[in-house]
Design a protein around this motif. Structure first.
Motif, short mmCIF file in Angstrom:
data_model
loop_
_atom_site.label_atom_id
_atom_site.label_comp_id
_atom_site.label_asym_id
_atom_site.label_seq_id
_atom_site.Cartn_x
_atom_site.Cartn_y
_atom_site.Cartn_z
N LEU A 241 0.84 -1.20 0.00
CA LEU A 241 0.00 0.00 0.00
C LEU A 241 0.87 1.24 0.00
N CYS A 242 0.63 2.13 -0.92
CA CYS A 242 1.32 3.41 -0.93
C CYS A 242 0.75 4.29 0.19
N LYS A 243 1.61 4.93 0.96
CA LYS A 243 1.12 5.80 2.04
C LYS A 243 0.44 7.05 1.49
N ARG A 244 0.97 7.55 0.39
CA ARG A 244 0.32 8.71 -0.24
C ARG A 244 -0.92 8.24 -0.99
N HIS A 245 -1.92 9.11 -1.07
CA HIS A 245 -3.12 8.76 -1.82
C HIS A 245 -2.87 9.03 -3.30
N LEU A 246 -2.41 7.98 -3.98
CA LEU A 246 -2.20 8.03 -5.42
C LEU A 246 -3.20 7.08 -6.08
N TYR A 247 -3.43 7.29 -7.36
CA TYR A 247 -4.38 6.43 -8.06
C TYR A 247 -3.72 5.20 -8.66
N SER A 248 -2.42 5.28 -8.92
CA SER A 248 -1.70 4.12 -9.42
C SER A 248 -0.22 4.31 -9.12
N MET A 249 0.54 3.24 -9.26
CA MET A 249 1.97 3.31 -8.99
C MET A 249 2.73 4.10 -10.05
N THR A 250 2.05 4.48 -11.13
CA THR A 250 2.71 5.33 -12.12
C THR A 250 2.94 6.74 -11.59
N GLU A 251 2.26 7.11 -10.50
CA GLU A 251 2.38 8.45 -9.93
C GLU A 251 3.50 8.56 -8.89
N LEU A 252 4.19 7.47 -8.63
CA LEU A 252 5.27 7.50 -7.65
C LEU A 252 6.38 8.44 -8.09
#
Length: 215
Positions: A41-52
């Motif tokens: 789980l990404c801690k930041r509220h992102l919509y997909s891992m492409t936004e990392l």
């Protein structure tokens, strides 16, 4: 409505933190179709891992590799990995049920992988940089670490779980909201905690031997 991953209730057994890094949590999950099923789980509220960002992406890729190897050590085979990536504001078909970036790592091998790849219009990619940033997608990494993605798939939530449940003959239980599989969650927690404790003991023993040698 608040995001259940942003407001993660850590008192719930399915939200047990198996590992916490700077940018991610690793947890078991409600709806564990098999023993050996975790989420990154990404801690930041992102919509997909492409936004990392670059630092997050490096840590994410390290976690993927780490848990591939952990699963191999525990379950004697590599897991499959998938992500249902969504695009903010995109109304096209999507396969995720929670709009917060998370990746599934599962102790499973699709029995009809070739058929599934063809059915869901997967095509091979070389690395995660090829994932589409402004379009819904499914990422699939098989046991051989071969990567695939698709943008053209049926508008069905939890699609990869559905395909898995069909092969397990529990199609009516594929939705995590309806079938918890608590015993499998408990076994996954036990398996990973036991592995981690063994690693800590090995590490302490190495340090002890080093200290004795240096004396």
């Amino acid at each position: 409505m608040s995001c259940i991953f942003c407001t993660l209730d850590k008192s719930k057994r399915e939200n047990t933190i198996l590992e916490e890094t700077r940018y991610f949590y690793v947890t078991p999950t409600t709806g564990s179709l098999v023993v050996g099923y975790v989420l990154i789980l990404c801690k930041r509220h992102l919509y997909s891992m492409t936004e990392l960002n670059n630092e997050e992406k490096e840590e994410y890729e390290n976690l993927l590799e780490k848990y591939r190897n952990i699963f191999k050590s525990i379950y004697k085979k590599y897991p499959v990995i998938f992500e249902h990536g969504s695009s903010n504001g995109n109304t096209e078909s999507k396969a995720n049920s929670i709009d917060h970036a998370h990746t599934h790592i599962v102790n499973y091998q699709y029995r009809n992988e070739g058929k599934m790849i063809k059915k869901l219009n997967f095509y091979p990619i070389n690395d995660l940089t090829q994932l589409t940033k402004h379009q819904n997608y499914i990422l699939y990494i098989n046991q051989n670490k071969e990567m695939y993605m698709t943008n053209h798939f049926p508008p069905i939530s939890q699609l990869m779980r559905l395909e898995m449940a069909k092969e397990l003959n529990i199609e009516n239980q594929y939705e995590w909201q309806k079938a918890r599989f608590d015993e499998k969650i408990e076994q996954t927690i036990s398996d990973i905690n036991t592995y981690q404790e063994k690693q800590r003991i090995k590490s302490r023993n190495r340090l002890t031997r080093k200290h004795i040698t240096e004396k």
